[in-house]
Scaffold this active site. Structure first.
Site, PDB file in Angstrom:
ATOM      1  N   TYR A  18       0.830  -1.213   0.000  1.00  0.00           N
ATOM      2  CA  TYR A  18       0.000   0.000   0.000  1.00  0.00           C
ATOM      3  C   TYR A  18       0.862   1.260   0.000  1.00  0.00           C
ATOM      4  CZ  TYR A  18      -4.588  -2.104   0.797  1.00  0.00           C
ATOM      5  OH  TYR A  18      -5.768  -2.783   0.659  1.00  0.00           O
ATOM      6  N   LYS A  40       3.138 -15.145   4.015  1.00  0.00           N
ATOM      7  CA  LYS A  40       3.484 -15.978   2.860  1.00  0.00           C
ATOM      8  C   LYS A  40       4.995 -16.176   2.904  1.00  0.00           C
ATOM      9  CE  LYS A  40       2.402 -18.121  -1.018  1.00  0.00           C
ATOM     10  NZ  LYS A  40       1.587 -19.349  -1.073  1.00  0.00           N
ATOM     11  N   ASP A  90      -2.697 -18.427   1.790  1.00  0.00           N
ATOM     12  CA  ASP A  90      -3.599 -19.248   0.956  1.00  0.00           C
ATOM     13  C   ASP A  90      -4.347 -20.263   1.814  1.00  0.00           C
ATOM     14  OD1 ASP A  90      -1.102 -20.387   1.383  1.00  0.00           O
ATOM     15  OD2 ASP A  90      -0.890 -21.230  -0.633  1.00  0.00           O
ATOM     16  N   ASP A 133      -6.642  -7.000   4.135  1.00  0.00           N
ATOM     17  CA  ASP A 133      -7.714  -6.401   3.340  1.00  0.00           C
ATOM     18  C   ASP A 133      -8.565  -7.494   2.716  1.00  0.00           C
ATOM     19  OD1 ASP A 133      -9.159  -4.357   1.926  1.00  0.00           O
ATOM     20  OD2 ASP A 133      -8.008  -4.900   0.133  1.00  0.00           O
ATOM     21  N   ASP A 186     -12.576  -9.115   4.032  1.00  0.00           N
ATOM     22  CA  ASP A 186     -13.772  -9.140   3.167  1.00  0.00           C
ATOM     23  C   ASP A 186     -14.336 -10.564   3.146  1.00  0.00           C
ATOM     24  OD1 ASP A 186     -13.637  -6.441   2.419  1.00  0.00           O
ATOM     25  OD2 ASP A 186     -14.100  -6.895   0.311  1.00  0.00           O
TER      26      ASP A 186
END
Ligand code: IPM
Ligand code: MG
Length: 359
Positions: A144, A191, A223, A247, A251
């Site tokens: 970001y 990750k 994942d 983020d 959701d």
């Protein structure tokens, strides 16, 4: 004895305008009922600010933000920008800038399903019942804010995924402290099998895990975490993760709470707390008066608790939301076609029901 607080309200774009009004009304009602003195100011940010001033976060809004005790924000974004990636000035830049300027590095996203909404989710009720997760999403680092580049011929682009040790450590500490007052489990999502920034992330969390040995620490790849979240959400207590992973994961996790329209968030860090629904500006339904005001109302509840230390008042708001749902009142996003005794209503009618239940 009541408290004196200055609250900046930034409705922003799209349905932000409609729902934030209800977050504010709830705060006003709490102030009257509990004899607090809340003074409200309004600021502009996002597409509305670009239209009015040419910039998504005018200095005036930032100044007001710095002087306030807490900020209630709505949503940001407009379809015009989504479909034109070449536009240089974008509403989201306002939100990212205010997060950075106010040092809001920890974004708390509590995911808790109200029993009444078990049927509203697309996930089976038996998987969901009892799920209660608190996300700590890092908010001022990662891709970001890393350097963005585009080659001269415009055919190559990159965003730098970057973390510094102190950035990981300060949010990890907050997450561990929260885990201590909950079920004492922390899952750090990264990750690290591929990304160097994730290897640093894991290294820092592993070090802190020794200090917080009373909390059970687990490391999970993003994942796998995305899969586990819908397979068995009850296995999670506190989830700690980076900006981009958080983020996306939150959701996804909103389905555990029935709808995006239910999820509130608190961004905290160096100074003023910032409270906002996790949903966006939802241009498709903006202006129709059908958006769910509960995420804004629950954001106001988080403000009362986290920024003002008003635990009872915060619980009172949550109870009022619960009572409203028990009475069968629903906005479109949480209505279940198969259930009788549901009254589907618009934003204002729903907000008014919550206010009634507050009194
Ligand atoms: C969120 C939003 C923002 C983000 C957008 C609007 C910039 O999706 O708060 O989750 O990506 O952080
Ligand atoms: Mg998001």
């Amino acid at each position: 004895m009541g408290v004196d607080k200055k609250i900046l309200v930034i409705p922003g774009d799209g349905i932000g305008q409609e729902v934030t009004a209800w977050g504010q009304k709830v705060l006003e009602t709490i102030a009257v009922n509990y004899k607090h003195n809340f003074v409200f100011e309004e600021g502009i940010m996002g597409h509305v600010a670009i239209e009015a001033t040419g910039t998504p976060l005018p200095d005036e809004t930032l100044e007001k933000a710095r002087k306030s005790d807490a900020i209630l924000f709505g949503a940001i974004g407009h379809a015009k920008y989504d479909n034109d990636p070449t536009l240089k000035v974008r509403p989201e830049q306002g939100l990212l800038k205010i997060r950075k300027e106010l040092g809001l590095y920890a974004n708390l996203r509590p995911i808790k399903l109200f029993d009444e909404l078990l049927e509203a989710s697309s996930i089976k009720p038996e998987i969901l019942r009892g799920a209660d997760i608190l996300f700590f999403r890092e908010l001022t680092g990662d891709v970001y804010f890393g350097e963005k580049k585009r080659s001269e011929d415009r055919n190559t682009a990159s965003d730098l995924m970057i973390y510094h040790r102190y950035e990981v450590e300060r949010i990890a500490r907050k997450a561990y402290e929260a885990a201590r007052s909950r079920r004492k489990k922390l899952c750090s999502v990264d990750k690290a099998n591929v990304l160097e920034s994730s290897r640093l992330w894991r290294e820092v969390v592993q070090e802190l895990a020794k200090e917080y040995s009373d909390v059970e620490t687990e490391h999970m790849f993003i994942d796998n975490a995305a899969m586990q979240l819908v397979k068995d959400p009850k296995r999670f207590d506190v989830v700690l993760t980076a900006n981009l992973f958080g983020d996306i994961l939150t959701d996804e996790a909103s389905q555990i709470a029935g709808s995006m329209g239910m999820l509130a968030s608190a961004s905290v860090g160096d100074s003023t707390g910032f409270y906002e629904p996790i949903h966006g500006s939802a241009h498709d339904i903006a202006g129709k008066g059908i958006a769910n005001p509960l995420a804004s109302i629950l954001s106001a509840a988080l403000m009362l608790d986290i920024s003002f230390g008003l635990k009872n008042e915060s619980l009172r708001v949550i109870k009022a939301v619960e009572a409203t749902l028990k009475q069968g009142y629903r906005t479109m996003d949480i209505a279940n076609k198969h259930t009788e005794n549901h009254y589907v209503m618009g934003t204002d009618a729903m907000g008014a029901k919550v206010l009634e239940n507050l009194n």
